[in-house]
Scaffold this active site. Structure first.
Site, PDB file in Angstrom:
ATOM      1  N   ASP A   9      16.389 -32.169  50.894  1.00 47.86           N
ATOM      2  CA  ASP A   9      17.472 -33.105  50.589  1.00 47.86           C
ATOM      3  C   ASP A   9      16.864 -34.378  50.012  1.00 47.86           C
ATOM      4  OD1 ASP A   9      19.068 -31.206  51.681  1.00 47.86           O
ATOM      5  OD2 ASP A   9      19.726 -32.383  53.409  1.00 47.86           O
ATOM      6  N   ASP A 130      31.299 -26.261  52.996  1.00 51.46           N
ATOM      7  CA  ASP A 130      30.885 -27.067  54.138  1.00 51.46           C
ATOM      8  C   ASP A 130      32.097 -27.272  55.043  1.00 51.46           C
ATOM      9  OD1 ASP A 130      28.443 -27.308  52.750  1.00 51.46           O
ATOM     10  OD2 ASP A 130      29.231 -29.031  51.650  1.00 51.46           O
TER      11      ASP A 130
END
Length: 256
Positions: A9, A130
């Site tokens: 990330d 998500d």
């Protein structure tokens, strides 16, 4: 055998991890994304999972120069998500070296646009779903839609031409918590959508978690914080990946 897909990330060109998707709960790591990608690729993984957290928040790609640098160093596949909202974003992404694009908010909020991308790019498109409180989260996990995972999946897997082939499901409540993945959630999705290549994301903390996902028949698992916190070592990844790619493993499961 479940394949490990290591996660990187990125915020401001640096490796970070969030906790439960909270940008205020960010931890920055010393390794550069490029160096980290090379170390992980050297372990023999088939793919890396790269997320542009700046892009997810801004609604446009922000770290493509980092992607270009990573693509120049590694030969494995690179799936990239975060802020991909326009046709030109995808072209820039693939020009920068990504092999796959992870699409989240657009799929949930502009399904016709995503269907057009499926028709054009086919298997290079990955649905990033998500979930928080049973609903699909959008815009960098900052908002919740009214859509459930099942309804989102059925829209795109039921197409006669260019159906969805691959999806990543992140349980936001477990992301970065190192408390184990939602195996039951993934097993149920696997049963409902057997033709979909599913990646489990969120909560993987140990090799035992990976074994549980493997027992449930989940094709891939995205692993992030467990690597950075040394719960799963580079040696573990190398050995696991070697076993996952062996002819015996392939003939036993035929899932990768």
């Amino acid at each position: 055998m479940t394949a490990i897909v290591p996660a990187i990330d990125i915020i401001d060109g640096r490796c970070v991890r969030l906790t439960r998707g909270d940008y205020a709960a960010v931890k920055v790591y010393d390794a550069s994304p490029v160096d980290m990608a090379q170390c992980l690729a050297d372990c023999g993984v088939a793919r890396l999972h790269l997320v542009d957290l700046d892009g997810a928040k801004a609604g446009r790609p922000c770290n493509l120069s980092t992607l270009e640098a990573i693509a120049a160093k590694v030969s494995c596949e690179l799936e990239w998500g975060g802020g991909l909202a326009a046709d030109e974003d995808l072209q820039r992404l693939f020009d920068a070296g990504a092999t796959h694009a992870i699409i989240g908010s657009v799929a949930a909020l502009e399904p016709e646009r995503f269907e057009g991308w499926l028709a054009r790019y086919g298997a290079r498109m990955i649905l990033g779903a998500d979930v928080r409180n049973g609903r699909v989260a959008v815009r960098g996990w900052l908002e919740e839609s009214a859509m459930t995972l099942e309804s989102l999946f059925r829209r795109f897997t039921g197409r006669r031409s260019a159906p969805l082939r691959e999806a990543i499901v992140t349980d936001i409540g477990r992301d970065g918590m190192l408390q184990g993945p939602s195996v039951g959630l993934y097993a149920a999705l696997r049963q409902s959508f057997p033709d979909l290549t599913l990646s489990a994301s969120g909560g993987v903390s140990s090799l035992d978690d990976l074994r549980a996902l493997d027992a449930a028949g989940i094709p891939k698992a995205i692993v992030g914080k467990a690597i950075y916190e040394n719960h799963i070592t580079l040696k573990d990844i190398a050995l696991w990946s070697q076993n996952a790619s062996s002819p015996a493993s392939m003939s036993k499961t035929d899932r990768l």
